[in-house]
Design a protein around this motif. Sequence first.
Motif, PDB file in Angstrom:
ATOM      1  N   GLN A  37       0.779  -1.393  -0.078  1.00 32.65           N
ATOM      2  CA  GLN A  37       0.008  -0.075   0.015  1.00 32.65           C
ATOM      3  C   GLN A  37       0.941   1.217   0.020  1.00 32.65           C
ATOM      4  O   GLN A  37       1.483   1.776   0.948  1.00 32.65           O
ATOM      5  CB  GLN A  37      -1.095   0.060   1.064  1.00 32.65           C
ATOM      6  CG  GLN A  37      -1.983   1.119   1.146  1.00 32.65           C
ATOM      7  CD  GLN A  37      -3.073   1.245   2.149  1.00 32.65           C
ATOM      8  OE1 GLN A  37      -2.938   0.679   3.288  1.00 32.65           O
ATOM      9  NE2 GLN A  37      -4.134   1.877   2.221  1.00 32.65           N
ATOM     10  N   GLN A  41      -2.582   5.426  -1.901  1.00 34.48           N
ATOM     11  CA  GLN A  41      -3.362   4.417  -2.682  1.00 34.48           C
ATOM     12  C   GLN A  41      -3.888   3.230  -2.076  1.00 34.48           C
ATOM     13  O   GLN A  41      -3.744   3.106  -0.967  1.00 34.48           O
ATOM     14  CB  GLN A  41      -2.339   4.010  -3.552  1.00 34.48           C
ATOM     15  CG  GLN A  41      -1.601   5.245  -4.662  1.00 34.48           C
ATOM     16  CD  GLN A  41      -0.754   4.437  -5.714  1.00 34.48           C
ATOM     17  OE1 GLN A  41      -0.566   3.210  -5.721  1.00 34.48           O
ATOM     18  NE2 GLN A  41      -0.056   5.446  -6.006  1.00 34.48           N
ATOM     19  N   GLY A  42      -4.769   2.571  -2.787  1.00 33.22           N
ATOM     20  CA  GLY A  42      -5.350   1.483  -2.345  1.00 33.22           C
ATOM     21  C   GLY A  42      -4.301  -0.027  -2.162  1.00 33.22           C
ATOM     22  O   GLY A  42      -3.534   0.156  -2.975  1.00 33.22           O
ATOM     23  N   PRO A  43      -4.681  -0.829  -1.349  1.00 36.28           N
ATOM     24  CA  PRO A  43      -3.684  -1.823  -1.422  1.00 36.28           C
ATOM     25  C   PRO A  43      -3.724  -2.645  -2.716  1.00 36.28           C
ATOM     26  O   PRO A  43      -4.559  -2.772  -3.408  1.00 36.28           O
ATOM     27  CB  PRO A  43      -4.126  -2.841  -0.356  1.00 36.28           C
ATOM     28  CG  PRO A  43      -4.997  -1.966   0.595  1.00 36.28           C
ATOM     29  CD  PRO A  43      -5.746  -0.912  -0.252  1.00 36.28           C
TER      30      PRO A  43
END
Lengths: 117, 111
Positions: A37, A41-43
């Motif tokens: 991650q 940002q998203g994982p």
Amino acid sequence: EAGVAQSPRYKIIEKRQSVAFWCNPISGHATLYWYQQILGQGPKLLIQFQNNGVVDDSQLPKDRFSAERLKGVDSTLKIQPAKLEDSAVYLCASSFRLGDPSTDTQYFGPGTRLTVL
Amino acid sequence: QQQVKQSPQSLIVQKGGIPIINCAYENTAFDYFPWYQQFPGKGPALLIAIRPDVSEKKEGRFTISFNKSAKQFSLHIMDSQPGDSATYFCAATSPLRDMRFGAGTRLTVKP
């Protein structure tokens, strides 16, 4: 029930050094995931294990990243050598098993925050 | 490539308001759409999830609306509280359980 454990929680290294992260999933969980991650940002899924076999590692940069899950329990993720762009939180998650997703919730650990200088 | 697009990036509402977060996907192989809530220093935690054969699912103050033909889904938080302030991620997974996350929405609920 104990959650997913990860260590260390924080790590600071110089670029080109090596680093390893450890994950202990929830007891009895057959499936284990590593995510990256990046801040804001998203994982992003890096690798997925079912017991000690790899199910999906299509997004793992294999020239520098490696992961293993010996004996189908604990897992380690290694970066060698590290680059500046590897600075991120590395999350480990586990689920009971692959199958019906409504009963296969992924439980996340607190993550390891890596800073590469 | 970003397989799940999420908007807005950030959202500020007053207590009691109804924040709405939207997501769109491209891969028609996705068969499960969870939402995760993440507090600073913690890993994401499952909030609510939906399958594509259902148009709406409600759990407590959280509701997912799903539009299969448009390949879009959204999260509504009723009667939002300051404790709901967190980052919310939509996600999608195929039968292989290879989860793909949106970029996240930072929600702030003001008292």
